[in-house]
Write a protein that holds these residues in place. Structure first.
Motif, PDB file in Angstrom:
ATOM      1  N   VAL A 132     -10.542  20.626 -43.669  1.00 44.87           N
ATOM      2  CA  VAL A 132     -10.573  20.372 -42.222  1.00 44.87           C
ATOM      3  C   VAL A 132     -12.111  20.301 -41.787  1.00 44.87           C
ATOM      4  O   VAL A 132     -12.359  19.317 -40.866  1.00 44.87           O
ATOM      5  N   GLY A 133     -12.974  21.027 -42.209  1.00 44.10           N
ATOM      6  CA  GLY A 133     -14.261  21.004 -41.972  1.00 44.10           C
ATOM      7  C   GLY A 133     -14.889  19.829 -42.485  1.00 44.10           C
ATOM      8  O   GLY A 133     -15.774  19.003 -41.732  1.00 44.10           O
ATOM      9  N   ILE A 134     -14.623  19.407 -43.545  1.00 44.84           N
ATOM     10  CA  ILE A 134     -15.165  18.309 -44.232  1.00 44.84           C
ATOM     11  C   ILE A 134     -14.941  17.037 -43.423  1.00 44.84           C
ATOM     12  O   ILE A 134     -15.822  16.253 -43.476  1.00 44.84           O
ATOM     13  N   ARG A 135     -13.713  16.997 -42.829  1.00 48.71           N
ATOM     14  CA  ARG A 135     -13.417  15.657 -42.284  1.00 48.71           C
ATOM     15  C   ARG A 135     -14.247  15.341 -40.894  1.00 48.71           C
ATOM     16  O   ARG A 135     -14.428  14.298 -40.410  1.00 48.71           O
ATOM     17  N   GLU A 136     -15.056  16.437 -40.471  1.00 46.49           N
ATOM     18  CA  GLU A 136     -15.896  16.420 -39.201  1.00 46.49           C
ATOM     19  C   GLU A 136     -17.278  16.093 -39.832  1.00 46.49           C
ATOM     20  O   GLU A 136     -18.075  15.811 -38.759  1.00 46.49           O
ATOM     21  N   GLY A 147     -18.147  23.505 -37.936  1.00 51.04           N
ATOM     22  CA  GLY A 147     -17.731  25.016 -37.879  1.00 51.04           C
ATOM     23  C   GLY A 147     -16.590  25.186 -36.491  1.00 51.04           C
ATOM     24  O   GLY A 147     -15.705  26.080 -37.000  1.00 51.04           O
ATOM     25  N   ASN A 148     -16.673  24.515 -35.659  1.00 53.30           N
ATOM     26  CA  ASN A 148     -15.483  24.647 -34.739  1.00 53.30           C
ATOM     27  C   ASN A 148     -14.182  24.170 -35.409  1.00 53.30           C
ATOM     28  O   ASN A 148     -13.248  24.901 -35.209  1.00 53.30           O
ATOM     29  N   ILE A 200     -20.505  22.880 -47.713  1.00 48.73           N
ATOM     30  CA  ILE A 200     -19.698  23.310 -46.713  1.00 48.73           C
ATOM     31  C   ILE A 200     -18.897  24.386 -47.363  1.00 48.73           C
ATOM     32  O   ILE A 200     -18.127  24.470 -48.487  1.00 48.73           O
ATOM     33  N   GLU A 201     -18.713  25.748 -46.871  1.00 50.56           N
ATOM     34  CA  GLU A 201     -18.088  26.897 -47.526  1.00 50.56           C
ATOM     35  C   GLU A 201     -17.680  28.046 -46.660  1.00 50.56           C
ATOM     36  O   GLU A 201     -18.215  28.941 -46.298  1.00 50.56           O
ATOM     37  N   PRO A 202     -16.352  27.781 -46.310  1.00 49.16           N
ATOM     38  CA  PRO A 202     -15.681  28.661 -45.436  1.00 49.16           C
ATOM     39  C   PRO A 202     -15.535  30.255 -46.211  1.00 49.16           C
ATOM     40  O   PRO A 202     -15.149  30.031 -47.319  1.00 49.16           O
ATOM     41  N   MET A 203     -15.878  31.048 -45.183  1.00 50.87           N
ATOM     42  CA  MET A 203     -15.501  32.544 -45.923  1.00 50.87           C
ATOM     43  C   MET A 203     -14.784  33.262 -44.824  1.00 50.87           C
ATOM     44  O   MET A 203     -15.155  33.646 -43.643  1.00 50.87           O
ATOM     45  N   ILE A 204     -13.408  33.501 -44.977  1.00 51.48           N
ATOM     46  CA  ILE A 204     -12.279  33.826 -44.344  1.00 51.48           C
ATOM     47  C   ILE A 204     -11.809  34.962 -44.853  1.00 51.48           C
ATOM     48  O   ILE A 204     -11.607  35.395 -46.057  1.00 51.48           O
ATOM     49  N   ASN A 205     -11.507  36.041 -43.871  1.00 51.34           N
ATOM     50  CA  ASN A 205     -11.303  37.536 -44.075  1.00 51.34           C
ATOM     51  C   ASN A 205      -9.580  37.583 -43.660  1.00 51.34           C
ATOM     52  O   ASN A 205      -9.383  37.047 -42.605  1.00 51.34           O
TER      53      ASN A 205
END
Length: 272
Positions: A132-136, A147-148, A200-205
């Motif tokens: 989703v982030g890469i598409r932006e 990020g959004n 790009i590297e989401p870190m999600i808890n």
């Protein structure tokens, strides 16, 4: 200052990124209950050097290892240990290399055996948020647009998005401008330009977004002790659009997984 890359430099960076991808593919065939992350670290260092490259993390900022291995509630920067990996664990493996004088930087969170359904969902959503982030990441957009998009997707599933740790520009240095947070407001931040390369590297808890630093000076874990996931790709802007330099396909090949998730970010099929 953002340092755009030429087409020739992007191709050199692709080689670096794909070597990291191949390293994680090798790890995918070795990571299992009873194996220690220290053993995986030794395998990764040997593999990288055998491919005429240099471990990118080893010695960087004083890092003592080739891999950073974060288990369960550890978010990132976990140091390899002699603790055997256990059935039901999740292990985020982050790896870097230097090849052709350029860095590659890539991460994947592995399921070890039978993982709890709620943890599987965390991994699935985190990986989906990466794409989703890469598409932006394209001409006309700005840093916080990425990020959004990640933040909305992850928080929409009830997860916490880590604020203190971010993605980054990539090149002859591991960390170049710009920082790439996994949260933000649309229309803010530096404007993307042709030839940019970023990690790009989401870190999600699973629970709170809050984190804590452990006494080893490296490992970062969730403050509430709930699991965390981390996935990372190297991406370039080519002809105004995002193009993947790294791939999870070597991992999927080792694990017997079929996936077309990367196809939209490639001009031609990846030859494994």
């Amino acid at each position: 200052m953002i340092i755009p890359k030429t087409r020739e430099e992007i191709e050199l960076m692709r080689e670096s990124a794909l070597l990291v991808s191949k390293t994680l593919g090798m790890i995918a065939g070795e990571i299992k209950p009873g194996v220690t992350t220290l053993q995986l670290d030794k395998l990764a260092e040997t593999f990288i050097r055998d491919h005429q490259a240099i471990p990118g993390f080893l010695g960087l900022y004083g890092c003592p290892s080739t891999l950073l291995t974060s288990v369960n509630d550890q978010v990132v920067h976990g140091l390899p240990t002699d603790r055997p990996i256990q059935e039901g664990d999740i292990v985020s493996v982050d790896c870097g290399v230097i090849k052709n004088e350029f860095y590659g930087d890539h991460a994947y969170t592995f399921e070890i055996g039978d993982v709890a359904p709620e943890t599987k969902k965390l991994l699935q959503v985190t990986k989906e948020s990466l794409y989703v982030g890469i598409r932006e990441f394209k001409i006309g957009n700005r840093v916080e647009d990425v990020g959004n998009a990640i933040q909305k997707y992850a928080e929409g599933h009830g997860y916490g998005v880590v604020r203190e740790l971010v993605g980054h520009g990539l090149g002859r240095k591991m960390h170049e401008e710009p920082e790439m947070p996994n949260y933000g407001k649309r229309g803010r931040g530096k404007l993307f330009i042709e030839g940019m390369v970023v990690a790009i590297e989401p870190m999600i808890n699973m629970g709170t977004r809050n984190i804590k630093h452990l006494k080893d000076g490296w490992t970062i874990s969730t403050r509430d002790g709930k699991p965390s996931a981390h996935f990372e790709h190297d991406v370039a802007i080519v002809d105004g659009k995002p193009e993947l330099l790294s791939t999870f396909q070597y991992i999927y090949q080792a694990l017997g997984i079929q996936s077309d998730e990367e196809n939209e970010f490639r001009k031609q099929a990846l030859v494994l």
